[in-house]
Design a protein around this motif. Structure first.
Motif, short mmCIF file in Angstrom:
data_model
loop_
_atom_site.label_atom_id
_atom_site.label_comp_id
_atom_site.label_asym_id
_atom_site.label_seq_id
_atom_site.Cartn_x
_atom_site.Cartn_y
_atom_site.Cartn_z
N THR A 191 0.79 -1.31 0.12
CA THR A 191 0.03 0.13 -0.08
C THR A 191 0.72 1.27 0.14
N PRO A 192 0.24 2.43 -0.67
CA PRO A 192 1.17 3.52 -0.42
C PRO A 192 1.51 4.18 1.00
N ARG A 193 0.62 3.82 1.58
CA ARG A 193 0.72 4.26 3.13
C ARG A 193 1.87 3.55 3.90
N PHE A 194 2.01 2.30 3.55
CA PHE A 194 3.04 1.57 4.32
C PHE A 194 4.37 1.89 3.62
N ARG A 195 4.23 2.38 2.32
CA ARG A 195 5.59 2.46 1.58
C ARG A 195 6.11 3.85 2.01
N ARG A 196 5.19 4.84 2.24
CA ARG A 196 5.63 6.30 2.79
C ARG A 196 5.91 6.09 4.11
N GLY A 197 5.55 5.53 5.13
CA GLY A 197 5.83 5.23 6.35
C GLY A 197 7.20 4.57 6.46
N ARG A 201 9.81 6.88 5.31
CA ARG A 201 10.15 8.07 6.51
C ARG A 201 10.91 7.37 7.71
#
Length: 69
Positions: free
Chosen positions: A43-49, A52
Motif C-alpha cells: 500500500t502507498p501508506r505503508f511505503r511512505r511510512g 520516513r
C-alpha cells in the motif's frame, strides 16, 4: 510409533503420510500469512511510512557518526 509385531512397510507409509499432511498444513499456513502481509505491505501508506522511518534511521546514524570521537 513403530510396532515390531506388525509389518514395517505399512507403518512407514502411515508415518510418511502423516508427515506430508503436517508439512502441507504448515506450508498452507505460511502461504496465507505471506499473502496477507503482502497485501498490507503493498500500500502507498505503508511505503511512505517505511521511507520516513528509513530516512530517520539514516539521519540518526549520520548524526551518531558525526559526533563519534
Amino acid at each position: 510409533m513403530l510396532t515390531s509385531s506388525r509389518p514395517v512397510a505399512p507403518q512407514i507409509v502411515t508415518l510418511a503420510a502423516a508427515h506430508m499432511a503436517v508439512v502441507l498444513v504448515w506450508l498452507l499456513f505460511w502461504t496465507s500469512v505471506v499473502a496477507a502481509a503482502r497485501e498490507a505491505i503493498d500500500t502507498p501508506r505503508f511505503r511512505r511510512g517505511m521511507s520516513r522511518l528509513a530516512g530517520a534511521v539514516l539521519i540518526a546514524l549520520g548524526i551518531r557518526t558525526a559526533t563519534a570521537a
